[in-house]
Design an enzyme around this catalytic site. Structure first.
Site, PDB file in Angstrom:
ATOM      1  N   ILE A   1       0.871  -1.181   0.000  1.00 38.11           N
ATOM      2  CA  ILE A   1       0.000   0.000   0.000  1.00 38.11           C
ATOM      3  C   ILE A   1       0.906   1.229   0.000  1.00 38.11           C
ATOM      4  O   ILE A   1       1.589   1.509   0.999  1.00 38.11           O
ATOM      5  CB  ILE A   1      -0.915   0.009   1.243  1.00 38.11           C
ATOM      6  CG1 ILE A   1      -1.741  -1.286   1.315  1.00 38.11           C
ATOM      7  CG2 ILE A   1      -1.829   1.241   1.224  1.00 38.11           C
ATOM      8  CD1 ILE A   1      -2.462  -1.504   2.639  1.00 38.11           C
TER       9      ILE A   1
ATOM     10  N   GLU B   1       4.267  -7.968   2.936  1.00 36.27           N
ATOM     11  CA  GLU B   1       4.542  -8.879   4.051  1.00 36.27           C
ATOM     12  C   GLU B   1       4.117  -8.244   5.370  1.00 36.27           C
ATOM     13  O   GLU B   1       3.504  -8.872   6.231  1.00 36.27           O
ATOM     14  CB  GLU B   1       6.043  -9.209   4.137  1.00 36.27           C
ATOM     15  CG  GLU B   1       6.619  -9.861   2.904  1.00 36.27           C
ATOM     16  CD  GLU B   1       7.181  -8.876   1.895  1.00 36.27           C
ATOM     17  OE1 GLU B   1       6.533  -7.846   1.643  1.00 36.27           O
ATOM     18  OE2 GLU B   1       8.257  -9.157   1.350  1.00 36.27           O
TER      19      GLU B   1
END
Ligand code: THU
Length: 132
Positions: free
Chosen positions: A45, A57
């Protein structure tokens, strides 16, 4: 490959289409699996203030940990890369915080290229709570 393992990979790959990557155009997907088989999907993001971007992750790990999860059995990371994607250093440190050194991480690239590594192999001689 078991049906569950295929689902983990499919979840990480499906996240590539949901990544918010208007700046880098480099989507990354992740699937974190709890010890009891629950899955948390992650994707990167980004932000117009580039340094605030969050990797796939860490999105998956923070989602899981914020729901009270602490025990994990597997992580899959996927990218549209010619070789299996390489998690960044910051993510390796966060993975090492929450996942045991012998937990296996599956790294996926395009055309099904795949590599399996343990958390300890991803981040040798890591800084942990024992160093504090
Ligand atoms: N990225 C991840 O999501 N995971 C990694 O381990 C490597 C880098 C993201 C950050 C940024 O949104 C884009 O990939 C390009 O660096």
């Amino acid at each position: 490959m078991s049906k569950a393992q295929k689902q983990w990979i499919d979840t990480a790959v499906a996240a590539l289409d949901k990544a918010y990557v208007p700046y880098s155009k480099f989507p990354v997907g992740a699937c974190l699996v709890t010890e009891d088989g629950k899955i948390y999907q992650g994707l990167n993001i980004e932000n117009a203030s580039y340094g605030l971007s969050n990797c796939a992750e860490r999105t998956a790990i923070f989602k899981a940990v914020s729901e009270g999860e602490r025990n994990f059995q597997h992580l899959v990371v996927a990218g549209h890369t010619p070789n299996p994607i390489s998690p960044c250093g910051a993510c390796r440190q966060v993975i090492a915080e929450f996942c045991s050194p012998d937990m296996v991480v599956t790294l996926i690239g395009d055309n099904g290229v795949e590599k399996e590594m343990t958390v300890a192999e991803l981040l040798p001689y890591s800084f942990t709570d024992e160093d504090l």
